[in-house]
Design an enzyme around this catalytic site. Structure first.
Site, PDB file in Angstrom:
ATOM      1  N   THR A  70       4.358   9.606  -3.048  1.00  0.00           N
ATOM      2  CA  THR A  70       4.292   8.163  -3.319  1.00  0.00           C
ATOM      3  C   THR A  70       5.121   7.813  -4.551  1.00  0.00           C
ATOM      4  O   THR A  70       5.901   6.853  -4.537  1.00  0.00           O
ATOM      5  CB  THR A  70       2.820   7.730  -3.513  1.00  0.00           C
ATOM      6  OG1 THR A  70       2.115   8.013  -2.299  1.00  0.00           O
ATOM      7  CG2 THR A  70       2.707   6.256  -3.850  1.00  0.00           C
ATOM      8  N   ASN A 149       5.401  10.648   9.996  1.00  0.00           N
ATOM      9  CA  ASN A 149       4.090  11.268   9.772  1.00  0.00           C
ATOM     10  C   ASN A 149       3.079  10.989  10.877  1.00  0.00           C
ATOM     11  O   ASN A 149       2.077  11.668  10.965  1.00  0.00           O
ATOM     12  CB  ASN A 149       3.520  10.814   8.421  1.00  0.00           C
ATOM     13  CG  ASN A 149       3.562   9.327   8.250  1.00  0.00           C
ATOM     14  OD1 ASN A 149       4.628   8.718   8.258  1.00  0.00           O
ATOM     15  ND2 ASN A 149       2.409   8.710   8.124  1.00  0.00           N
ATOM     16  N   GLN A 178       7.194  15.081   5.129  1.00  0.00           N
ATOM     17  CA  GLN A 178       6.618  15.788   6.287  1.00  0.00           C
ATOM     18  C   GLN A 178       7.507  16.908   6.816  1.00  0.00           C
ATOM     19  O   GLN A 178       7.077  17.641   7.698  1.00  0.00           O
ATOM     20  CB  GLN A 178       6.336  14.790   7.429  1.00  0.00           C
ATOM     21  CG  GLN A 178       5.162  13.863   7.169  1.00  0.00           C
ATOM     22  CD  GLN A 178       3.799  14.576   7.134  1.00  0.00           C
ATOM     23  OE1 GLN A 178       3.655  15.722   7.589  1.00  0.00           O
ATOM     24  NE2 GLN A 178       2.798  13.917   6.581  1.00  0.00           N
ATOM     25  N   SER A 198       6.506  16.385  -1.431  1.00  0.00           N
ATOM     26  CA  SER A 198       5.131  16.357  -1.938  1.00  0.00           C
ATOM     27  C   SER A 198       4.478  17.708  -1.668  1.00  0.00           C
ATOM     28  O   SER A 198       4.393  18.143  -0.508  1.00  0.00           O
ATOM     29  CB  SER A 198       4.357  15.253  -1.235  1.00  0.00           C
ATOM     30  OG  SER A 198       3.009  15.309  -1.605  1.00  0.00           O
ATOM     31  N   HIS A 200       1.391  18.927  -1.680  1.00  0.00           N
ATOM     32  CA  HIS A 200       0.150  19.153  -0.929  1.00  0.00           C
ATOM     33  C   HIS A 200       0.347  19.143   0.583  1.00  0.00           C
ATOM     34  O   HIS A 200      -0.578  19.458   1.335  1.00  0.00           O
ATOM     35  CB  HIS A 200      -0.963  18.174  -1.368  1.00  0.00           C
ATOM     36  CG  HIS A 200      -0.810  16.766  -0.885  1.00  0.00           C
ATOM     37  ND1 HIS A 200      -1.468  16.300   0.230  1.00  0.00           N
ATOM     38  CD2 HIS A 200      -0.102  15.717  -1.357  1.00  0.00           C
ATOM     39  CE1 HIS A 200      -1.176  15.005   0.396  1.00  0.00           C
ATOM     40  NE2 HIS A 200      -0.350  14.634  -0.549  1.00  0.00           N
ATOM     41  N   THR A 236       3.707  13.948 -20.034  1.00  0.00           N
ATOM     42  CA  THR A 236       3.640  15.402 -20.241  1.00  0.00           C
ATOM     43  C   THR A 236       3.615  16.106 -18.889  1.00  0.00           C
ATOM     44  O   THR A 236       2.855  15.729 -17.994  1.00  0.00           O
ATOM     45  CB  THR A 236       2.381  15.751 -21.064  1.00  0.00           C
ATOM     46  OG1 THR A 236       2.456  15.028 -22.290  1.00  0.00           O
ATOM     47  CG2 THR A 236       2.300  17.238 -21.349  1.00  0.00           C
ATOM     48  N   CYS A 323      -3.760   7.561   4.856  1.00  0.00           N
ATOM     49  CA  CYS A 323      -3.976   6.448   3.926  1.00  0.00           C
ATOM     50  C   CYS A 323      -4.209   5.124   4.631  1.00  0.00           C
ATOM     51  O   CYS A 323      -4.754   4.206   4.058  1.00  0.00           O
ATOM     52  CB  CYS A 323      -2.825   6.341   2.947  1.00  0.00           C
ATOM     53  SG  CYS A 323      -1.288   6.824   3.625  1.00  0.00           S
TER      54      CYS A 323
HETATM   55  C1  LIG Z   1       6.041  10.643   5.241  1.00  0.00           C
HETATM   56  C2  LIG Z   1       5.190  10.568   4.015  1.00  0.00           C
HETATM   57  N1  LIG Z   1       5.707  10.063   2.877  1.00  0.00           N
HETATM   58  C3  LIG Z   1       4.992   9.986   1.745  1.00  0.00           C
HETATM   59  C4  LIG Z   1       3.674  10.391   1.681  1.00  0.00           C
HETATM   60  C5  LIG Z   1       2.897  10.252   0.415  1.00  0.00           C
HETATM   61  O1  LIG Z   1       2.821  11.470  -0.275  1.00  0.00           O
HETATM   62  P1  LIG Z   1       1.705  11.709  -1.414  1.00  0.00           P
HETATM   63  O2  LIG Z   1       0.402  11.863  -0.710  1.00  0.00           O
HETATM   64  O3  LIG Z   1       2.148  12.963  -2.109  1.00  0.00           O
HETATM   65  O4  LIG Z   1       1.733  10.553  -2.331  1.00  0.00           O
HETATM   66  C6  LIG Z   1       3.082  10.915   2.856  1.00  0.00           C
HETATM   67  C7  LIG Z   1       1.661  11.317   2.844  1.00  0.00           C
HETATM   68  O5  LIG Z   1       0.917  11.080   3.772  1.00  0.00           O
HETATM   69  C8  LIG Z   1       3.854  11.012   4.038  1.00  0.00           C
HETATM   70  O6  LIG Z   1       3.357  11.504   5.172  1.00  0.00           O
END
Ligand SMILES: Cc1ncc(COP(=O)(O)O)c(C=O)c1O
Length: 381
Positions: A70, A149, A178, A198, A200, A236, A323
């Site tokens: 994000t 996604n 993704q 990202s 995670h 930081t 989300c």
């Molecule tokens: C295509 C895509 N972009 C961005 C994000 C957002 O990433 P983060 O959860 O690290 O903010 C996601 C998370 O679902 C995603 O699938």
């Protein structure tokens, strides 16, 4: 429980957890401090930057650590918009971006920018030619995701990048959240100026990510302050997160091809099984998709009802992206792909990961069949 929601997030790899713990125990100095503990922490940071740079085939100075997808996407879009607004205020993106691109574009419209949201075909794919036709003299930015996604569709990033080479002043941003760790990404070869990752999503820690930025491109920072990350991202540095992400990248790079093939095989079996079930429609296209995402609908059923019925039988899946799944609205992505309201409100996403085994898929298919029989009497005719 069998976890089939790996597009929402992944279980951190045990070696990642170890790396995070090691960094928290041993490298808690602030990398900006001049004493020995600061220098040790700075070395962890340097090594991690090197690992990311190697994986993306870019220079370490082109790697910037952020708090995740994000933030990387917000920094890319707002950073370009505010840097180049004197030159132009037109942005091109697609109707199927993640909300952290799509809603940023909506927000930028409120600041006087004009945005073209390109339509997609029935596979959820954007046309590179249509994108080029949308370019205007005041276009400053193009933002297209690598893998969608919800549907798993791969966008033709290399073709778009090639076409954009004719327009060197337009900045090209790619959300690769993704795809990283599953598909090859050639940032420089494909002409990408900004790339978001990202951790995670690839068995790394939550709250850490990367924005890779081509050397020479200046953009406005989102966060100003202490001037860390060459002034692009003050704050930081999250050394435990960064160390954990570097470990996750090393692990992903080690067996990416094998793992990708394994996932594609499982996905194929999943597709065959779902296609054979009455009342099911597969939404994920047959070709040109990521190895881990399978989206399907049971028109007439409510996605949440199916999700909970599956959960009762031990399977965790998703409706839409994590989300936006609580909004209860039809999927914007499926609607954009012309799949219609009924399919868009009944869509379920299964997303695979390194812990899933072939027998999980077989058991899931049996459970899905049972669930459909159970909810059939509740379905709208
Ligand atoms: C295509 C895509 N972009 C961005 C994000 C957002 O990433 P983060 O959860 O690290 O903010 C996601 C998370 O679902 C995603 O699938």
């Amino acid at each position: 429980m069998i976890y089939l929601d790996n597009s929402a997030t992944t279980q951190p790899h045990p070696q990642v957890i170890e790396a995070v713990k090691r960094a928290m125990d041993n490298y808690y100095g602030n990398p900006s401090s001049l004493h020995s503990m600061g220098i040790e922490a700075e070395n962890v940071l340097k090594q991690a930057r090197q690992v990311v740079a190697q994986a993306l085939e870019v220079k370490p100075s082109e790697v910037f650590f952020t708090s995740g997808g994000t933030e990387s996407n917000n920094t890319a879009l707002k950073g370009v918009a505010f840097q180049f607004q004197q030159r132009g205020k037109h942005i091109i993106t697609t109707q199927v971006e993640h909300p952290c691109v799509y809603d940023v574009c909506k927000q930028l419209e409120e600041f006087g920018f004009s945005v073209t949201y390109l339509p997609v075909d029935e596979d959820g794919r954007v046309s590179p030619d249509e994108l080029v036709r949308a370019i205007r003299p005041d276009t400053i930015l193009v933002s297209v995701m690598h893998v969608n996604n919800e549907l798993g569709t791969i966008q033709p990033i290399d073709q778009i990048g090639k076409l954009l080479k004719q327009h060197p002043k337009i900045v090209f941003h790619v959300d690769a959240v993704q795809s990283f760790g599953k598909l090859p990404i050639r940032m420089h070869e494909w002409g990408i100026d900004l790339l978001s990752l990202s951790a995670h999503k690839f068995y790394g820690p939550r709250g850490i990510g990367v924005l890779a930025k081509r050397e020479g491109l200046q953009i406005q920072p989102l966060l100003t302050g202490g001037g860390q990350e060459a002034g692009l991202r003050s704050g930081t540095e999250n050394i435990p997160g960064i160390a954990g992400m570097a470990k996750a990248i090393r692990l992903a790079e080690e067996d990416r091809d094998e793992e990708t093939k394994r996932l594609y095989d499982q996905l194929q079996r999943l597709r065959q099984g779902i296609e054979q079930l009455p009342d099911c429609v597969v939404n994920t296209p047959k070709t040109g998709t990521a190895p881990h995402i399978m989206n399907f609908s049971v028109p007439g059923a409510k996605a949440e009802v199916l999700l909970h019925a599956l959960e009762e039988r031990g399977f965790l899946v998703s409706t839409k992206s994590a989300c936006s799944s609580k909004t209860g609205e039809p999927s914007r992505i499926l609607l954009a792909a012309g799949m219609g309201h009924e399919r868009a409100v009944s869509a379920v996403r299964v997303s695979l990961g390194r812990n899933n085994q072939t027998q999980d898929i077989e058991q899931f298919l049996l459970a899905l069949k049972e669930c459909i029989n159970y909810i059939r009497p509740l379905m709208k005719k």
